[in-house]
Motif scaffolding. Structure first.
Motif, mmCIF file in Angstrom:
data_model
loop_
_atom_site.group_PDB
_atom_site.id
_atom_site.type_symbol
_atom_site.label_atom_id
_atom_site.label_comp_id
_atom_site.label_asym_id
_atom_site.label_seq_id
_atom_site.Cartn_x
_atom_site.Cartn_y
_atom_site.Cartn_z
ATOM 1 N N ILE A 23 120.159 -54.554 80.048
ATOM 2 C CA ILE A 23 121.830 -54.876 80.576
ATOM 3 C C ILE A 23 121.521 -54.903 82.071
ATOM 4 O O ILE A 23 122.063 -55.792 82.923
ATOM 5 C CB ILE A 23 122.886 -54.219 79.886
ATOM 6 C CG1 ILE A 23 122.973 -54.738 78.457
ATOM 7 C CG2 ILE A 23 124.033 -54.396 80.751
ATOM 8 C CD1 ILE A 23 124.001 -53.801 77.675
ATOM 9 N N ASP A 24 121.093 -53.761 82.590
ATOM 10 C CA ASP A 24 120.965 -53.442 84.101
ATOM 11 C C ASP A 24 119.880 -54.468 84.501
ATOM 12 O O ASP A 24 120.298 -54.969 85.675
ATOM 13 C CB ASP A 24 120.378 -52.060 84.171
ATOM 14 C CG ASP A 24 121.651 -51.109 84.061
ATOM 15 O OD1 ASP A 24 122.588 -51.284 83.917
ATOM 16 O OD2 ASP A 24 121.084 -49.795 83.914
ATOM 17 N N VAL A 25 118.740 -54.819 83.937
ATOM 18 C CA VAL A 25 118.007 -56.031 84.423
ATOM 19 C C VAL A 25 118.735 -57.213 84.592
ATOM 20 O O VAL A 25 118.563 -57.865 85.507
ATOM 21 C CB VAL A 25 116.815 -55.916 83.424
ATOM 22 C CG1 VAL A 25 115.888 -57.119 83.933
ATOM 23 C CG2 VAL A 25 115.947 -54.588 83.683
ATOM 24 N N MET A 26 119.412 -57.543 83.283
ATOM 25 C CA MET A 26 120.066 -58.843 83.502
ATOM 26 C C MET A 26 121.331 -58.979 84.480
ATOM 27 O O MET A 26 121.439 -60.057 84.983
ATOM 28 C CB MET A 26 120.586 -59.255 82.068
ATOM 29 C CG MET A 26 119.658 -59.317 81.009
ATOM 30 S SD MET A 26 120.370 -59.430 79.089
ATOM 31 C CE MET A 26 121.644 -60.242 79.268
ATOM 32 N N ASN A 27 121.922 -58.027 84.791
ATOM 33 C CA ASN A 27 122.969 -57.908 85.770
ATOM 34 C C ASN A 27 122.639 -57.743 87.122
ATOM 35 O O ASN A 27 123.252 -58.119 88.187
ATOM 36 C CB ASN A 27 123.883 -56.888 85.454
ATOM 37 C CG ASN A 27 124.901 -57.027 84.053
ATOM 38 O OD1 ASN A 27 124.825 -58.283 83.910
ATOM 39 N ND2 ASN A 27 125.255 -56.137 83.490
ATOM 40 N N ARG A 28 121.433 -57.326 87.294
ATOM 41 C CA ARG A 28 120.886 -57.205 88.823
ATOM 42 C C ARG A 28 120.874 -58.234 89.589
ATOM 43 O O ARG A 28 121.246 -58.513 90.814
ATOM 44 C CB ARG A 28 119.372 -56.504 88.702
ATOM 45 C CG ARG A 28 118.699 -56.387 89.979
ATOM 46 C CD ARG A 28 117.378 -55.760 89.975
ATOM 47 N NE ARG A 28 117.383 -54.469 89.242
ATOM 48 C CZ ARG A 28 116.343 -54.237 88.371
ATOM 49 N NH1 ARG A 28 115.028 -54.760 88.432
ATOM 50 N NH2 ARG A 28 116.373 -52.868 87.663
ATOM 51 N N GLY A 29 120.728 -59.508 89.104
ATOM 52 C CA GLY A 29 120.552 -60.698 89.856
ATOM 53 C C GLY A 29 121.748 -61.041 90.134
ATOM 54 O O GLY A 29 122.097 -61.385 91.325
#
Length: 91
Positions: A23-29
């Protein structure tokens, strides 16, 4: 592929960690995009303020120069030591 009970005890808590990381990786952008848009907005606001300040300064200089020139022309016409301000037509 079968998992033993001991392996399940380790695997289940790890899935929660993995889901949080994904989830963190997906929201980073999305977060990066929001930050850059905020920076661009701040830069635009600063540039607009600079332009307004420069226009105000230039207009005040223009008015000051006009007033200074008007003072020069008015002082030139009235400060001559030999010329008068009235013309005598009676003679």
């Amino acid at each position: 592929m079968s998992l033993k009970l001991i392996e399940l005890q380790v695997a289940i808590p790890r899935t929660l960690d993995a889901s949080k990381a994904s989830i963190d990786v997906m929201n980073r952008g999305l977060l990066q995009q929001q930050q850059t848009s905020e920076e661009i907005r701040k830069k635009d606001k600063l540039e607009a303020e600079r332009v307004n300040q420069k226009e105000a300064t230039e207009s005040s200089l223009f008015h000051t120069n006009n007033q200074h020139q008007q003072e020069k022309t008015s002082s030139k016409s009235s400060s001559h030591p030999y010329k008068g301000s009235k013309i005598d037509y009676s003679g």
